[in-house]
Design a protein around this motif. Structure first.
Motif, PDB file in Angstrom:
ATOM      1  N   SER A 111       1.932   2.115  -3.341  1.00 12.34           N
ATOM      2  CA  SER A 111       0.876   2.275  -4.349  1.00 12.34           C
ATOM      3  C   SER A 111       0.504   3.753  -4.505  1.00 12.34           C
ATOM      4  O   SER A 111       0.872   4.575  -3.679  1.00 12.34           O
ATOM      5  N   PRO A 112      -0.222   4.082  -5.570  1.00 12.88           N
ATOM      6  CA  PRO A 112      -0.723   5.460  -5.702  1.00 12.88           C
ATOM      7  C   PRO A 112      -1.563   5.869  -4.494  1.00 12.88           C
ATOM      8  O   PRO A 112      -1.552   7.037  -4.095  1.00 12.88           O
ATOM      9  N   TRP A 113      -2.276   4.921  -3.902  1.00  8.31           N
ATOM     10  CA  TRP A 113      -3.061   5.220  -2.694  1.00  8.31           C
ATOM     11  C   TRP A 113      -2.143   5.725  -1.582  1.00  8.31           C
ATOM     12  O   TRP A 113      -2.430   6.726  -0.929  1.00  8.31           O
TER      13      TRP A 113
ATOM     14  N   ARG B  86       0.713   7.054  -1.974  1.00  9.94           N
ATOM     15  CA  ARG B  86       1.293   8.339  -2.384  1.00  9.94           C
ATOM     16  C   ARG B  86       0.383   9.495  -1.961  1.00  9.94           C
ATOM     17  O   ARG B  86       0.866  10.531  -1.517  1.00  9.94           O
ATOM     18  N   VAL B  87      -0.933   9.285  -2.083  1.00  2.94           N
ATOM     19  CA  VAL B  87      -1.858  10.343  -1.661  1.00  2.94           C
ATOM     20  C   VAL B  87      -1.719  10.578  -0.153  1.00  2.94           C
ATOM     21  O   VAL B  87      -1.683  11.715   0.311  1.00  2.94           O
TER      22      VAL B  87
ATOM     23  N   LEU C  56       0.829  -1.210   0.000  1.00  5.01           N
ATOM     24  CA  LEU C  56       0.000   0.000   0.000  1.00  5.01           C
ATOM     25  C   LEU C  56       0.860   1.255   0.000  1.00  5.01           C
ATOM     26  O   LEU C  56       0.556   2.232  -0.673  1.00  5.01           O
TER      27      LEU C  56
ATOM     28  N   LYS D 288       0.901  10.119   1.721  1.00  5.78           N
ATOM     29  CA  LYS D 288       2.152  10.847   1.983  1.00  5.78           C
ATOM     30  C   LYS D 288       2.008  12.310   1.594  1.00  5.78           C
ATOM     31  O   LYS D 288       2.533  13.199   2.259  1.00  5.78           O
ATOM     32  N   ALA D 289       1.273  12.564   0.505  1.00  8.77           N
ATOM     33  CA  ALA D 289       1.062  13.947   0.082  1.00  8.77           C
ATOM     34  C   ALA D 289       0.280  14.707   1.147  1.00  8.77           C
ATOM     35  O   ALA D 289       0.574  15.866   1.438  1.00  8.77           O
TER      36      ALA D 289
END
Lengths: 248, 366
Positions: free
Chosen positions: B223-225, B227-228, B220, B230-231
């Motif tokens: 994953s792009p999920w 990444r959000v 996870l 962390k952003a």
């Protein structure tokens, strides 16, 4: 493409934006200028709904948007940047870019397991797109570095590139040339012109008059939260009221 | 000795699982959760109370995790729209409220008497030789994976050391120490499994669950999920401006971290074989914080390593200190906690990013 009528916002007794009107035509580069404290950034915040307006209507792409959440407006294709460039410091430049991509399958929790192949495939495509955009703003060599390691001007570029990653219809730029050296300003202007030719619409707040005059098709002037004038750059330069507001 | 090592492995595993949930919430998403123990309480009590009513454990545990996630949803809905410091205050309050409810609602939880005699997993099971050998094989597989992962980490350190022209002595010592400890636990585990006891079975089950959850968390995080998340940790306004539904992602993080803590709660109950409201004091939350900070926030390997160090320290001081210091038990207990605090301070000065954290991340401008 974007129109705002009668926008108002007060902070306590201060009327930061008062009955403001703004129109951005499709395919244009529209400028928004005004002395310090005129309410330009507040107006940006009202347009993108980062701050809720007290009064007025905002219409984007033919639909009223003032009741939407900021992320919903971004998803509709109107993306903003910030006056002081905000990058995600502890993520790499590439990760900053990839975050911009819209409708990513892998951003849904379950899809990480349910559609792993598609997630990887999309990630690869977005990475290629991001590399191309980074290349065009001259940041390709920094792709693997932490975004927090970039200089102020590079951050401005990254922020613009990241906004572009969302594949928007309209980009709101808040002082893209502030705190940037003249060479880089030229580079930023070139990019804006190129992207504009490719069909992107821009709304730009800027204090640098050279930038405004050379880029914009139409300029709106704000002073003390109210509309002062609007017209072509040449008209604005001749406008006595505007000159007075700026020179005092 | 074998019994103690198995106990140690289970305790470490529970702490690691519990802290992985917190690491997701704080390390990755930046949510300051000071009431993590509330999720563990809900998970533990739901599992054992349902089991006492005859619900099979395989259903009771997911229900416990689900209720813990629901608690996360409620906390999140009421506070996540506010600024982040409010979340810290509300969560610590909620964890105390949950504990006091458990303490006082005697019809449900038996209050101060605690809950005992609930069904345990694999407790009445007496496996034949083949089953025992298969469990040993499973344990070997997990141990192998762990050592492989550790070797990967060390060779990366070695590579980085080469480019900077230094030998990673600290990493080597750390690696050797954890390898030795891991080996000791592995040997003890094999011995305990061969003469099957309930605790040995629980250990294998826990290590299996921990391995799977750890692996999925890593997946996870990449994953792009992830990444959000962390952003959002870095700057949620940016995430919003890029069209991410920040509120919903924060809720997901809080719920998933809570569910993991709920599962840790089930294992805690099974290890203790009896649970009391006073097991779930805020100190448990802050132990998890110690573990996450120690290992390096936003780093799942670091979190597991932090749990290992925390329990290794606990053990060493429990057995070694009494021989060295003329203190009675109560003073010794206080002294050990003091030393933890002191060690944390030294670590924060020498290595503010945690053991596995990346130093360069600290020097970055906002």
């Amino acid at each position: 493409m974007l129109a705002a009528y009668g926008l108002g916002k007060s902070f306590g007794g201060l009327r930061a934006v008062d009955d403001a009107k703004l129109e951005v035509a499709q395919g244009s580069i529209t400028g928004l200028i005004g002395p310090n404290g005129a309410g330009k950034t507040t107006l940006f915040n009202l347009l993108s709904n980062f701050i809720r307006s007290d009064r007025g209507r905002v219409i984007f792409d033919g639909e009223p948007i003032q009741h939407l959440q900021p992320h919903q407006i971004a998803q509709m294709g109107m993306v903003r940047t910030f006056q002081v460039a905000r990058v995600l410091s502890r993520l790499s430049v590439m990760e900053n870019m990839l975050l911009g991509a819209q409708k990513q399958t892998g951003e849904n929790f379950w899809n990480v397991w349910l559609q792993p192949k598609q997630v990887i495939e999309e990630e690869k495509q977005q990475r290629e797109r991001a590399e191309a955009i980074l290349e065009s703003v001259g940041l390709a060599h920094m792709a693997g570095a932490y975004a927090g390691a970039l200089s102020g001007g590079q951050r401005k570029l990254l922020e613009m590139a990241r906004a572009l990653m969302t594949d928007p219809k309209l980009i709101l730029l808040d002082e893209p040339a502030a705190g940037v050296n003249p060479t880089l300003i030229n580079q930023i202007c070139d990019r804006i012109v190129t992207w504009n030719r490719e069909g992107m619409t821009f709304l730009i707040i800027e204090h640098n008059m050279d930038v405004i005059m050379s880029l914009c098709d139409r300029v709106w002037v704000l002073a003390e939260g109210r509309n002062l004038a609007d017209g072509t750059p040449a008209e604005i330069q001749q406008n006595a009221q505007v000159l007075e507001a700026y020179l005092g | 000795m074998v019994g103690y090592l198995v106990f140690l492995a289970i305790s470490t595993g529970i702490a690691a699982l519990f802290s992985l949930g917190l690491n997701l919430q704080w390390g990755y998403t930046g949510l300051i959760n000071f009431g993590h123990v509330a999720f563990m309480t809900v998970g533990a009590y739901t599992t054992v109370l349902l089991a006492l009513k005859g619900v099979p454990l395989i259903i009771a545990v997911p229900l416990g995790a689900g209720l813990a996630a629901l608690l996360g949803l409620l906390i999140g809905l009421s506070t996540l729209r506010l600024r982040e410091d409010y979340l810290a205050i509300v969560t610590i309050g909620v964890s105390e409220v949950i504990r006091l409810i458990v303490l006082n609602e005697e019809w449900l939880t038996r209050g101060t008497f605690g809950v005992q005699g609930f069904p345990l997993p694999l407790a009445t099971w007496s496996p034949n030789l083949l089953m025992r050998l298969m469990m040993i094989a499973l344990l070997t597989l997990i141990a192998g994976l762990t050592f492989w992962r550790m070797w990967q980490w060390f060779s990366k350190e070695l590579q980085q050391g080469k480019t900077e022209n230094r030998f990673p002595v600290g990493s080597l010592i750390l690696g050797m120490a954890s390898s030795l400890l891991g080996l000791a636990v592995y040997v003890a585990g094999v011995m305990a499994l061969y003469d099957y006891t309930y605790k040995a079975g629980l250990m294998v089950l826990l290590l299996l669950v921990l391995t799977v959850i750890f692996w999925q968390m890593e997946r996870l995080a990449r994953s792009p999920w992830g990444r959000v998340l962390k952003a959002i940790r870095e700057d949620e306004e940016v995430a919003k401006a890029l069209g991410k539904n920040v509120f919903w992602y924060k809720l997901q993080s809080l719920m998933l971290g809570g569910a993991i803590a709920g599962i840790a709660g089930s294992f805690y109950a099974w290890q203790q074989t009896s649970i009391y409201a006073d097991d779930f004091i805020p100190l448990t939350t802050f132990e998890a914080w110690t573990i996450v900070v120690l290992g390096g926030a936003g780093n799942n390997v670091g979190t597991v390593l932090g749990a290992i160090i925390f329990w290794a320290y606990n053990t060493v001081t429990r057995f070694v200190l009494p021989a060295l210091l003329p203190f009675d038990d109560a003073r010794l207990g206080a002294f050990r906690v003091m030393v933890i605090g002191l060690l944390l301070m030294v670590l924060m000065m020498a290595r503010p990013q945690g053991i596995l954290g990346k130093k360069e991340e600290l020097t970055l401008g906002r």
